[in-house]
Design an enzyme around this catalytic site. Structure first.
Site, PDB file in Angstrom:
ATOM      1  N   CYS A   1     -11.117   5.325   2.777  1.00  0.00           N
ATOM      2  CA  CYS A   1     -11.792   6.087   3.698  1.00  0.00           C
ATOM      3  C   CYS A   1     -11.178   5.877   5.137  1.00  0.00           C
ATOM      4  O   CYS A   1     -10.299   4.862   5.316  1.00  0.00           O
ATOM      5  CB  CYS A   1     -13.276   5.586   4.139  1.00  0.00           C
TER       6      CYS A   1
ATOM      7  N   GLY B   1      -8.152   9.880   2.806  1.00  0.00           N
ATOM      8  CA  GLY B   1      -9.632  10.145   1.981  1.00  0.00           C
ATOM      9  C   GLY B   1      -9.408  11.821   2.172  1.00  0.00           C
ATOM     10  O   GLY B   1      -9.445  12.380   2.875  1.00  0.00           O
TER      11      GLY B   1
ATOM     12  N   ASN C   1     -15.515   2.447   6.240  1.00  0.00           N
ATOM     13  CA  ASN C   1     -14.379   2.030   5.757  1.00  0.00           C
ATOM     14  C   ASN C   1     -14.458   0.715   5.033  1.00  0.00           C
ATOM     15  O   ASN C   1     -14.493  -0.182   5.609  1.00  0.00           O
ATOM     16  CB  ASN C   1     -13.026   2.317   6.481  1.00  0.00           C
ATOM     17  N   GLY C   2     -14.110   0.735   3.521  1.00  0.00           N
ATOM     18  CA  GLY C   2     -14.244  -0.692   2.897  1.00  0.00           C
ATOM     19  C   GLY C   2     -15.495  -0.638   1.742  1.00  0.00           C
ATOM     20  O   GLY C   2     -15.999   0.003   1.808  1.00  0.00           O
TER      21      GLY C   2
ATOM     22  N   CYS D   1      -5.347  -5.845   4.794  1.00  0.00           N
ATOM     23  CA  CYS D   1      -4.897  -5.285   3.485  1.00  0.00           C
ATOM     24  C   CYS D   1      -3.087  -5.232   3.796  1.00  0.00           C
ATOM     25  O   CYS D   1      -2.896  -4.248   4.478  1.00  0.00           O
ATOM     26  CB  CYS D   1      -5.460  -4.125   3.221  1.00  0.00           C
TER      27      CYS D   1
ATOM     28  N   TYR E   1       1.770   1.258   2.247  1.00  0.00           N
ATOM     29  CA  TYR E   1       1.589   2.212   1.476  1.00  0.00           C
ATOM     30  C   TYR E   1       0.778   3.351   2.127  1.00  0.00           C
ATOM     31  O   TYR E   1       1.030   4.698   2.433  1.00  0.00           O
ATOM     32  CB  TYR E   1       1.152   2.406  -0.041  1.00  0.00           C
TER      33      TYR E   1
ATOM     34  N   SER F   1       5.998   8.037   1.154  1.00  0.00           N
ATOM     35  CA  SER F   1       5.792   6.610   1.724  1.00  0.00           C
ATOM     36  C   SER F   1       6.829   5.639   1.377  1.00  0.00           C
ATOM     37  O   SER F   1       6.719   4.680   1.958  1.00  0.00           O
ATOM     38  CB  SER F   1       4.551   6.231   0.922  1.00  0.00           C
TER      39      SER F   1
ATOM     40  N   ASP G   1      10.585   2.727  -4.809  1.00  0.00           N
ATOM     41  CA  ASP G   1       9.090   2.955  -4.567  1.00  0.00           C
ATOM     42  C   ASP G   1       8.379   1.985  -3.829  1.00  0.00           C
ATOM     43  O   ASP G   1       8.686   0.633  -3.728  1.00  0.00           O
ATOM     44  CB  ASP G   1       8.632   3.278  -6.180  1.00  0.00           C
ATOM     45  N   ASP G   2       7.275   2.166  -3.295  1.00  0.00           N
ATOM     46  CA  ASP G   2       6.431   1.361  -2.795  1.00  0.00           C
ATOM     47  C   ASP G   2       5.608   0.249  -3.705  1.00  0.00           C
ATOM     48  O   ASP G   2       5.050  -0.714  -3.434  1.00  0.00           O
ATOM     49  CB  ASP G   2       5.443   1.874  -1.634  1.00  0.00           C
TER      50      ASP G   2
ATOM     51  N   CYS H   1      -8.640  -4.587  -6.790  1.00  0.00           N
ATOM     52  CA  CYS H   1      -9.025  -4.785  -5.538  1.00  0.00           C
ATOM     53  C   CYS H   1     -10.559  -4.606  -5.415  1.00  0.00           C
ATOM     54  O   CYS H   1     -10.963  -3.750  -5.882  1.00  0.00           O
ATOM     55  CB  CYS H   1      -8.176  -3.885  -4.534  1.00  0.00           C
TER      56      CYS H   1
ATOM     57  N   CYS I   1      -4.041  -9.954   3.474  1.00  0.00           N
ATOM     58  CA  CYS I   1      -4.655 -10.021   2.180  1.00  0.00           C
ATOM     59  C   CYS I   1      -3.490  -9.682   1.200  1.00  0.00           C
ATOM     60  O   CYS I   1      -2.941  -8.833   1.068  1.00  0.00           O
ATOM     61  CB  CYS I   1      -5.809  -9.127   1.741  1.00  0.00           C
TER      62      CYS I   1
ATOM     63  N   CYS J   1      -4.566  -8.673  -4.532  1.00  0.00           N
ATOM     64  CA  CYS J   1      -4.130  -7.799  -5.893  1.00  0.00           C
ATOM     65  C   CYS J   1      -2.681  -8.462  -6.213  1.00  0.00           C
ATOM     66  O   CYS J   1      -2.411  -7.984  -7.539  1.00  0.00           O
ATOM     67  CB  CYS J   1      -3.801  -6.517  -5.366  1.00  0.00           C
TER      68      CYS J   1
HETATM   69  S1  SF4 Z   1      -6.585  -6.891  -2.750  1.00  0.00           S
HETATM   70 FE1  SF4 Z   1      -4.765  -5.778  -2.395  1.00  0.00          FE
HETATM   71  S2  SF4 Z   1      -5.400  -3.655  -1.987  1.00  0.00           S
HETATM   72 FE2  SF4 Z   1      -7.137  -4.879  -1.811  1.00  0.00          FE
HETATM   73  S3  SF4 Z   1      -7.319  -5.366   0.391  1.00  0.00           S
HETATM   74 FE3  SF4 Z   1      -6.346  -6.860  -0.542  1.00  0.00          FE
HETATM   75  S4  SF4 Z   1      -4.124  -6.252  -0.428  1.00  0.00           S
HETATM   76 FE4  SF4 Z   1      -5.400  -4.443   0.039  1.00  0.00          FE
END
Ligand code: SF4
Length: 481
Positions: A14, A40, A114-115, A248, A254, A295, A357-358, A394, A449, A452
């Site tokens: 979002c 989004g 958002n989130g 994130c 990306y 991207s 690629d990203d 995620c 973060c 992932c």
């Molecule tokens: S888990 Fe990955 S996609 Fe999700 S917020 Fe953390 S860095 Fe971003």
């Protein structure tokens, strides 16, 4: 959505945008959410307040599809909040389009979020047992119910109490008839910035939307901060003392627009540095560097600059593939990729190509692009990815697919190389990612973060995790309730 079927990418959930204290607040918000469209495309909405009453409109599709002149004309007021949505939590239907609007004992309430909350199911279950009736499947409604049930008369206190009960990722705009309240989760997982436009205040998921409306950037909203804007001006309060920025990483890799700045770092410049780091970690003898549009172009330019191999437009994107194009069958998906992308034969024919690629999610699209380059005559295709392998789902509002679908959770790099048919494959390291974004912070992981990639989540994870049974590498940081 056509894009999702053929385009193997992580998807942002979002974007939020709000204006306080401007006669054209709804119109500015329209331009704002239009600038955030990349975050989004499923639904869009705006709610405005003239100090006494709300007017609002929400619709499915792109901002330009959801709003015509009539819908925008009937929105009036000096306060407005807007939202664009991509579904990861809650179903794809108009009831879940935001801003969500509620009446409660103290008046009207609009929310744009958002989130994803990681304890939404638990809180919702508790609220339902206490008699709350939910109108939507969106976890944002949980926040509205918490505010409505709070014993506090003052909205600021009710919001504060509610924020202390929710966990996960939220960049949240809350509007009453007279106030706008802006809140960011204690990890600041999603970006959120403040700006000024004359005497008015503007808030946005990304700074690119400030440029569109002519607003001047003020600052980031801080993790764990609540900002209240009303006729007395802007006040800030810490809701959580225990804050640790964990933005994130994919915002830099990306999601965010290249012309946005996050924490003062320009996204295009950060991506170029990721490309340079990738070049230092995984050089290869080649004739041209090309990026998968759009991207990955910034990272490809960085890779080319660092290696001295010329950057070329080896892949071109067709911008006019409609989102509602016929859903392709399995065998037609490869053709779907060809409708979105073309290889430039004269650029790649007979050449050793580095394709930047990203990210690789399921691996299917990467394989098709490698084949496309080979079909156009590329002699060798070396794939370089400007992020580490995505091995974990995620829980914070990004659609990463389930862990069982993530190719990096099941295959090692050599197996992935074989799967996508590349001559070589390399990913950026986690250290390279942290150096490349250029963030300089005392917080763990330089304030990123990385969950992932690493499986180390910055919050507790409460929700049930989909079919993790196949995974051999289950993340120890997950705590299921
Ligand atoms: S888990 Fe990955 S996609 Fe999700 S917020 Fe953390 S860095 Fe971003």
């Amino acid at each position: 959505m056509f894009d999702d079927v053929i385009w193997d990418k992580l998807n942002e959930e979002c974007g939020v945008f709000g204006v306080f204290g401007h006669a054209d607040a709804p119109q500015l918000t329209y331009y704002g959410i239009h600038a955030l469209q990349h975050r989004g495309q499923e639904s869009a909405g705006i709610c405005a307040s003239d100090g006494k009453n709300f007017s609002y409109h929400r619709g499915m599709g792109l901002v330009t599809e959801a709003f015509g002149n009539d819908e925008l004309d009937h929105l009036r007021g000096h306060i407005a909040i807007g939202h664009v949505r991509y579904t990861t939590a809650g179903e794809s239907k108009i009831e879940n389009a935001q801003p969500l609007i509620f009446k409660y004992s103290h008046g009207n309430l609009a929310l744009a979020h958002n989130g994803n909350l990681v304890n939404a199911k638990q809180v919702r279950h508790q609220l339902e047992r206490q008699g709350s009736i939910f109108q939507t499947t969106s976890d944002t409604e949980v926040v509205a119910h918490l505010i409505a049930r709070s014993g506090y008369d003052k909205i600021e206190e009710a919001v504060k109490e509610s924020l202390r009960m929710i966990k996960g990722a939220y960049a949240l705009l809350i509007m009453t008839e007279k106030k706008m309240i802006v809140a960011l989760d204690p990890n600041g997982l999603r970006p959120l910035s403040l700006a000024k436009l004359g005497d008015a205040y503007v808030v946005s998921s990304e700074t690119c939307a400030f440029d569109i409306v002519g607003a001047t950037y003020l600052r980031e909203v801080e993790p764990g901060e609540m900002v209240v804007i009303d006729e007395d001006g802007l006040r800030s309060e810490r809701v959580s003392g225990n804050t640790q920025r964990a933005i994130c990483s994919f915002e830099y890799i990306y999601f965010a627009r290249p012309d946005s700045d996050i924490d003062g770092i320009n996204v295009h410049t950060a991506r170029k540095r990721l490309g340079r780091e990738l070049a230092a970690e995984a050089p290869v003898e080649a004739d041209v560097v090309t990026g998968v549009p759009d991207s990955s172009i910034s990272a490809a330019i960085g890779y080319a600059e660092a290696t001295g191999i010329p950057y070329e437009l080896g892949l071109i994107k067709n911008r006019y593939v409609g989102r509602t194009f016929i859903q392709p069958s399995q065998e037609l998906r490869a053709k779907g990729v060809r409708m979105k992308l073309s290889a430039v034969r004269k650029v790649v024919e007979g050449k050793r190509v580095v394709m930047i690629d990203d990210s690789i999610v399921r691996g299917t699209t990467s394989g098709r692009i490698v084949q496309m380059l080979r079909d156009a005559g590329a002699k060798e295709v070396h794939v370089r990815i400007s992020s580490p392998p995505v091995m974990n789902s995620c829980f914070y509002g990004i659609d990463t697919s389930t862990r069982a679908e993530l190719i990096a959770a099941k295959k090692n790099i050599e197996e992935m190389r074989q799967f996508i048919g590349a001559d070589s494959l390399a990913f950026l390291s986690i250290d390279g990612l942290m150096r490349g974004t250029g963030r300089n912070s005392d917080h763990p992981n330089n304030g990123h973060c990385l969950a992932c990639f690493t499986g180390q989540y910055p919050t507790e994870i409460y929700e049930e995790i989909e079919d993790e049974s196949e995974s051999e590498n289950h993340c120890e940081s997950l705590s299921k309730s």
